[in-house]
Design an enzyme around this catalytic site. Structure first.
Site, short mmCIF file in Angstrom:
data_model
loop_
_atom_site.label_atom_id
_atom_site.label_comp_id
_atom_site.label_asym_id
_atom_site.label_seq_id
_atom_site.Cartn_x
_atom_site.Cartn_y
_atom_site.Cartn_z
N PHE A 38 -0.45 49.18 26.76
CA PHE A 38 -0.01 50.18 25.78
C PHE A 38 1.29 49.71 25.15
O PHE A 38 2.22 49.29 25.87
CB PHE A 38 0.17 51.55 26.44
CG PHE A 38 0.37 52.64 25.43
CD1 PHE A 38 -0.69 53.06 24.65
CD2 PHE A 38 1.62 53.21 25.24
CE1 PHE A 38 -0.51 54.05 23.69
CE2 PHE A 38 1.80 54.20 24.28
CZ PHE A 38 0.74 54.63 23.50
N ASP B 1 1.92 52.14 35.46
CA ASP B 1 1.93 53.21 34.47
C ASP B 1 0.67 54.04 34.70
O ASP B 1 -0.45 53.54 34.54
CB ASP B 1 1.96 52.63 33.05
CG ASP B 1 2.08 53.71 31.98
OD1 ASP B 1 1.73 54.88 32.25
OD2 ASP B 1 2.51 53.38 30.85
N TYR C 149 1.77 65.08 29.43
CA TYR C 149 1.10 65.81 28.35
C TYR C 149 -0.37 65.51 28.19
O TYR C 149 -1.03 66.09 27.33
CB TYR C 149 1.82 65.56 27.02
CG TYR C 149 2.07 64.11 26.66
CD1 TYR C 149 1.07 63.31 26.15
CD2 TYR C 149 3.33 63.56 26.84
CE1 TYR C 149 1.30 61.99 25.83
CE2 TYR C 149 3.59 62.24 26.52
CZ TYR C 149 2.57 61.46 26.01
OH TYR C 149 2.81 60.15 25.70
N LYS C 150 -0.93 64.63 29.01
CA LYS C 150 -2.35 64.32 28.92
C LYS C 150 -3.13 65.21 29.88
O LYS C 150 -3.24 66.41 29.66
CB LYS C 150 -2.59 62.83 29.19
CG LYS C 150 -1.88 61.90 28.20
CD LYS C 150 -2.21 60.45 28.48
CE LYS C 150 -1.35 59.48 27.68
NZ LYS C 150 -1.55 59.58 26.23
N ARG D 198 -12.78 56.79 20.83
CA ARG D 198 -12.37 57.10 22.20
C ARG D 198 -12.52 58.59 22.46
O ARG D 198 -12.11 59.42 21.64
CB ARG D 198 -10.90 56.66 22.39
CG ARG D 198 -10.41 56.72 23.82
CD ARG D 198 -8.96 56.29 23.92
NE ARG D 198 -8.07 57.28 23.35
CZ ARG D 198 -6.76 57.37 23.61
NH1 ARG D 198 -6.20 56.51 24.44
NH2 ARG D 198 -6.02 58.29 23.04
#
Length: 382
Positions: free
Chosen positions: A101, A171, A196-197, A341
């Site tokens: 990422f 991560d 927040y996911k 996705r």
């Protein structure tokens, strides 16, 4: 909370709003802030980073006093990378994966610039093992890849780092709340992740940071702010690090953000992450069948233990297909250059939701409906 007629397949990017968060947030605004004012710091606010961290710990296979919630994933990565580089000056290389990422690589680039003689070594996934050596200070890996959902073997790669004499930092942004994570069982050293996911903490929710107990008194936060001080309210000029995970705090805690994250985490109180992982696998099978029927190339591993909880397909018109789906109330996302996705969030999606979304996907691809001009107009985020 979800609008009528919407099937939300983007919880791997922004989780949905729990109903309880609305009530708790309103109470915080009206009572804790509105009425109690500054007194609320002594009525639960000041301890929120530790309290929320302890709620995250079971989801990532850690002890309550090994996790703290603070800042963003990017800031926490910077803290840990610099701390790892300073731990053993004879080792000065951070190894990471090409295609990781972007913020992980960007932050690592900035972190090595802050440590004299440090170097960032970015290699393809297949070359990671060979990149580890006597000069490696830290192996920095994202457990579940943000595009493909490919999952690293945490225990295996932790051992590989340790065998090379290096530390490892994971991560967990696409792992926490999606798949079973066992940091301590794997012998991991450090980890970060966002709130927040899958944890449903809200846009820009505070992140979290893990340091194994064996390293807590040896590693030091390079962002030595007052909340990480051993006695912040003595207001001393000099810095003395707090014990344990509190030293990883920097500035004043984000109370509103922590309150929302804490209520998102309450959803997990009586939930077995292994059951969540099993449902994720079942949802994946349903959606994969639809994508296969639409002759889309799946780039996500088919073996459940080798992937996270999203599924990705490749198509030259991926962006347009995603926009056509959104127009029909099926919200997924697009990742450059050609990836569709879809997040399979087991807490908030039913098998029927995934089946209906898959039927929409197949119909759009087979009919060519995505070729309408309006679907080619690029938006800033999705």
């Amino acid at each position: 909370m979800c609008p009528d007629g919407v099937i939300y397949l983007d919880g791997n990017s922004l989780g949905q709003l729990p109903m309880s968060t609305v009530t708790a947030g309103t109470d915080l605004l009206n009572h804790a802030w509105g009425q109690r004012l500054i007194r609320s710091w002594n009525e639960g606010w000041i301890d929120a980073p530790q309290r929320v961290g302890a709620m995250i710990a079971p989801l990532i296979g850690a002890e309550a006093d090994e996790v703290i919630s603070a800042d963003s994933t990017s800031v926490n990565l910077y803290k840990l990378i610099v701390a790892a580089l300073r731990l053993n000056p004879s080792r000065n290389v951070v190894v990471s994966e090409a295609g990781n990422f972007p913020t992980d690589l960007h932050i690592a680039e900035g972190a090595v610039a802050a440590v004299v003689g440090a170097e960032l070594r970015v290699v393809e996934r297949g070359a990671l093992a060979d990149a580890l050596g006597d000069d490696t200070a830290l192996l920095l890996l994202t457990h579940v890849h943000y595009k493909t959902a490919e999952r690293f073997d945490m225990a295996g790669w932790t051992k590989a780092a340790h065998d090379a004499g290096a530390l490892i930092c994971w991560d967990l942004s696409h792992s926490a709340g999606a798949v079973a994570v066992e940091l301590n069982a794997a012998g991991a050293d450090m980890a970060v992740g966002c709130g927040y996911k899958y944890l449903n903490g809200g846009p820009g929710a505070p992140a979290f940071l893990y340091v194994a107990k064996r390293w807590q008194e040896q590693m030091h936060n390079p962002l030595s702010g007052w909340m990480g001080h051993a006695a912040p309210f003595e207001f001393a000029d000099g810095y003395e690090a707090a014990a344990g995970m509190t030293r990883w705090l920097t500035g004043t805690p984000s109370v509103l953000g922590l309150n929302a994250l804490e209520n998102g985490l309450k959803l997990w109180a009586d939930i077995d992450i292994r059951q969540v992982e099993a449902k994720s696998a079942a949802l994946w099978d349903i959606f994969h069948a639809a994508g296969t029927a639409a002759v889309l190339e799946c780039v996500t591993p088919s073996t459940p233990s080798q992937r996270g909880s999203h599924i990705a397909f490749r198509h030259p018109h991926a962006y347009e297909i995603v926009q056509a789906l959104i127009a029909q109330g099926v919200i997924g996302d697009f990742r450059d250059p050609d990836i569709l996705r879809f997040g399979l969030t087991p807490l908030t999606l039913s098998h029927a939701d995934i089946w209906r979304a898959g039927e929409n996907l197949r119909a759009i691809v087979e009919s060519g409906a995505y070729r309408q001009p309006e679907f080619a107009i690029r938006n800033a985020v999705t």
